[in-house]
Structure formats: C-alpha cells, structure tokens
Design an enzyme around this catalytic site. Structure first.
Site, mmCIF file in Angstrom:
data_model
loop_
_atom_site.group_PDB
_atom_site.id
_atom_site.type_symbol
_atom_site.label_atom_id
_atom_site.label_comp_id
_atom_site.label_asym_id
_atom_site.label_seq_id
_atom_site.Cartn_x
_atom_site.Cartn_y
_atom_site.Cartn_z
ATOM 1 N N ASN A 87 0.989 -0.958 0.073
ATOM 2 C CA ASN A 87 -0.005 -0.030 -0.124
ATOM 3 C C ASN A 87 0.877 1.195 0.034
ATOM 4 O O ASN A 87 1.838 1.222 0.648
ATOM 5 C CB ASN A 87 -0.958 -0.055 1.431
ATOM 6 C CG ASN A 87 -1.909 -1.195 1.202
ATOM 7 O OD1 ASN A 87 -2.456 -1.618 0.251
ATOM 8 N ND2 ASN A 87 -2.042 -1.749 2.341
ATOM 9 N N GLN A 94 -2.044 2.574 3.736
ATOM 10 C CA GLN A 94 -0.733 2.215 4.233
ATOM 11 C C GLN A 94 -0.838 3.135 5.698
ATOM 12 O O GLN A 94 -1.154 4.154 5.782
ATOM 13 C CB GLN A 94 0.422 2.952 3.572
ATOM 14 C CG GLN A 94 1.817 2.747 4.093
ATOM 15 C CD GLN A 94 3.120 3.454 3.202
ATOM 16 O OE1 GLN A 94 2.640 4.325 2.388
ATOM 17 N NE2 GLN A 94 3.913 3.090 3.597
ATOM 18 N N SER A 95 -0.536 2.128 6.817
ATOM 19 C CA SER A 95 -0.478 2.690 8.119
ATOM 20 C C SER A 95 0.776 2.953 8.714
ATOM 21 O O SER A 95 1.025 3.119 9.734
ATOM 22 C CB SER A 95 -1.441 1.745 9.040
ATOM 23 O OG SER A 95 -1.084 0.611 8.874
ATOM 24 N N HIS A 100 6.914 -2.139 3.073
ATOM 25 C CA HIS A 100 6.698 -3.292 3.358
ATOM 26 C C HIS A 100 5.529 -4.000 2.205
ATOM 27 O O HIS A 100 4.827 -3.639 1.745
ATOM 28 C CB HIS A 100 6.302 -3.667 4.641
ATOM 29 C CG HIS A 100 4.701 -2.866 4.767
ATOM 30 N ND1 HIS A 100 4.718 -1.541 5.064
ATOM 31 C CD2 HIS A 100 3.449 -3.042 5.001
ATOM 32 C CE1 HIS A 100 3.655 -0.944 5.367
ATOM 33 N NE2 HIS A 100 2.683 -1.856 5.080
ATOM 34 N N HIS A 102 3.103 -7.123 1.813
ATOM 35 C CA HIS A 102 2.243 -8.154 2.193
ATOM 36 C C HIS A 102 2.620 -9.489 1.548
ATOM 37 O O HIS A 102 2.118 -9.278 0.341
ATOM 38 C CB HIS A 102 0.804 -7.808 2.648
ATOM 39 C CG HIS A 102 0.552 -6.568 3.436
ATOM 40 N ND1 HIS A 102 0.146 -6.627 4.768
ATOM 41 C CD2 HIS A 102 0.934 -5.255 3.256
ATOM 42 C CE1 HIS A 102 -0.056 -5.461 5.120
ATOM 43 N NE2 HIS A 102 0.431 -4.490 4.149
HETATM 44 P P1 AMP Z 1 -0.099 -1.244 6.012
HETATM 45 O O1 AMP Z 1 -1.613 -0.929 6.552
HETATM 46 O O2 AMP Z 1 -0.145 -1.791 4.290
HETATM 47 O O3 AMP Z 1 0.857 -0.058 6.310
HETATM 48 O O4 AMP Z 1 0.324 -2.435 6.854
HETATM 49 C C1 AMP Z 1 1.035 -2.423 8.052
HETATM 50 C C2 AMP Z 1 0.859 -3.814 8.678
HETATM 51 O O5 AMP Z 1 1.788 -3.791 9.798
HETATM 52 C C3 AMP Z 1 -0.437 -4.175 9.141
HETATM 53 O O6 AMP Z 1 -1.050 -5.336 8.560
HETATM 54 C C4 AMP Z 1 -0.563 -4.512 10.625
HETATM 55 O O7 AMP Z 1 -1.167 -5.527 11.214
HETATM 56 C C5 AMP Z 1 1.183 -4.606 10.771
HETATM 57 N N1 AMP Z 1 1.877 -4.254 12.057
HETATM 58 C C6 AMP Z 1 1.678 -3.292 12.765
HETATM 59 N N2 AMP Z 1 2.499 -3.269 13.956
HETATM 60 C C7 AMP Z 1 3.040 -4.592 13.797
HETATM 61 C C8 AMP Z 1 3.977 -5.252 14.680
HETATM 62 N N3 AMP Z 1 4.491 -4.632 15.830
HETATM 63 N N4 AMP Z 1 4.556 -6.657 14.186
HETATM 64 C C9 AMP Z 1 3.922 -7.006 13.097
HETATM 65 N N5 AMP Z 1 3.087 -6.590 12.238
HETATM 66 C C10 AMP Z 1 2.709 -5.172 12.610
#
Ligand code: AMP
Length: 114
Positions: A87, A94-95, A100, A102
C-alpha cells in the site's frame, strides 16, 4: 538510515519483538501482528524507505532481494497461490510508513481488494 520514530525500524533493530521467518543482509520477513489470512507476513528492507514512492532508480537490487525472500517464504510454507501487495499512502491503506510487502495466502483471495 534508521528513523527513530519508525515502528518497523524498531523491529529491524530488535527493540520491538517480531516473529521472523527469514532474514538476510538486506531484508527481514516477519509475521503480521494482525493476520488477515492463515499465512500473512511482511517483507521489509533493513534500510528505512517510507514506501514504493520513495524508491530510487538504483533500488532494483533491493526489490529483487525483497521478492526473493517472499518467494522463499511462500515455497517453504507450501503456498502455490498467494498475493503480494504493498500500500502506498494512507488513502490506499498504508498505516506504517516503512516499505513493506504483504504476503497473504492459505485461503481463497477475492479480487479486486477493497
Ligand atoms: P499497512 O496497513 O499496509 O501499512 O500494513 C501495516 C501492517 O503492519 C498491518 O497489517 C499491521 O497489522 C502490521 N503491524 C503493525 N504493527 C506490527 C507489529 N508490531 N508487528 C507485526 N506487524 C505489525
């Protein structure tokens, strides 16, 4: 260069725990903390890059390393069908602002994503 505020830089440094399934000199792959599929892992570069939008023309080797790591995890997990997605920007979901990819698999995956 690590970003001290970045969650995934803290995972790279080992300051935040993660369940790593692969790591090499450039890349770490670890399990997503909130899995959306039986297999849901994230492949990240050790180096801080905010997203695909911040990659440079000379980052081809890094991308190859990320995809090689994901391919290896998929093979080791026995996945034949899977999805790799990234994302870019909050509007696309994207959060975490450290690049990254997935890898999702182990269940039927509909298309298109929401
Ligand atoms: P995105 O929303 O595409 O930016 O994906 C970020 C991902 O990071 C989400 O699927 C979250 O569940 C994952 N995430 C957030 N914090 C952690 C963490 N501490 N360890 C593993 N995954 C995480």
């Amino acid at each position: 260069m690590a970003d001290p505020e970045c969650l995934f830089c803290k995972i790279v440094a080992g300051d935040i725990p993660s369940e790593r399934v692969h790591e090499d000199g450039e890349v770490i792959v670890f399990r997503d903390i909130a899995p959306r599929a039986p297999t849901h892992v994230l492949a990240i570069p050790r180096r801080h890059v905010a997203s695909v939008a911040d990659l440079g023309d000379d980052d081809g080797r890094l991308l190859a390393a990320l995809f090689a790591a994901l391919r290896r995890v998929a093979t080791d997990t026995g996945l034949a069908d899977y999805r790799i997605v990234t994302n870019v920007g909050p509007g696309a979901g994207q959060s975490v602002f450290h690049l990254h990819f997935h890898l999702l698999g182990g269940r039927p995956l509909s298309w298109p994503p929401g």
